[in-house]
Scaffold this motif. Structure first.
Motif: not given
Lengths: 150, 150
Positions: A63, A25, A66-67, A29
């Motif tokens: 990011t 985490w 990918r998140t 994110r």
DNA sequence: ATTAATGCAAACGGTTTGCACTACT
DNA sequence: AGTAGTGCAAACCGTTTGCATTAAT
């Protein structure tokens, strides 16, 4: 990183869900989830990226994507296709919906379960199983029809 | 340039139609039209480009897309969106159709008029006028459902 | 300490553009 | 001769990748 701040479910527990899978985490994110939690219906990757940047300027495209992939594995988002042809992510408790898209003004509405079912039923006889979350119907909305009768 | 070689209508007269509008008939457009005349249903810009190159290696992307725009003005093709999210061009006398796309094997079928009408009817009550040529329904076809029951 | 996730930068694919050049009319 | 269309190359947009670095566990 700390637990995500008092968001409505299913977002509040995303961190825990990720950790339970050996994932992590992160601040980034948190930003992505924050935006998604305030999103109803659908959003494109590019849009999500832009909104994340407003919250946290350090968020980069990779990011975000990918998140999104990680969240999709958790079943929190689903990807489909918008009328523009861009990839779109369906967000929220009910990710099983399609879209009604006005070609003229660009507004979108979700297609309710009953109508999605009706569409799916049309093709059942052919043995075709419709993915309700991928349905996108394009046309002209009431307002635009009224506005310009071309 | 010479009249296009004995193609079925509406392709045979494309050159004349263009000239009537002060536009021109070229070797490259002949290649594009040749491929389109052998295409039933739909094709993406990229696919069209690839096939044109087999006929005439000199054809470049810009020419294909510009030609498609010209043909669209003549009403010979219409653009819509495929399941992959890519722009797609509907070809042929009946450009008014949507697609059924199998997510698994990638095959596509046209959606017949009756079903397109049925879908359009669903949203009529909302005052929404469906563009039948933009309808794309994604799911699993009979064969793929049979093959792997996941 | 381990290793998932990040940031960067580069590459991707499909499409669009600006511009000098070619060739249809 | 006039000008629409071409080819090229570069730019575009959204997305994906490799890799060294950072930071969550």
């Amino acid at each position: 990183m700390a637990r995500s701040a008092s968001l409505p479910e299913p977002w509040a527990s995303v961190g825990d869900q990720l950790r339970a899978r050996g994932q992590r985490w992160t601040r980034q994110r948190d930003a992505v989830v924050g935006v998604l939690s305030r999103t109803q219906g659908h959003i494109t990757g590019a849009e999500l990226l832009a909104r994340c940047r407003q919250v946290d300027a350090s968020v980069v495209p990779s990011t975000v994507y990918r998140t999104l992939a990680a969240l999709e594995e958790l079943g929190l988002v689903r990807h489909g296709h918008g009328a523009s042809g861009r990839e779109e992510f369906h967000v929220g408790a009910d990710t099983e919906h399609g879209h009604l898209h006005c070609d003229s003004c660009g507004r979108q509405w979700e297609i309710g379960k009953e109508k999605a079912d009706a569409i799916a039923a049309l093709f059942q006889a052919d043995g075709f199983q419709v993915d309700r979350s991928h349905v996108t119907i394009v046309g002209r909305c009431r307002d635009c029809l009224r506005a310009r009768k071309d």
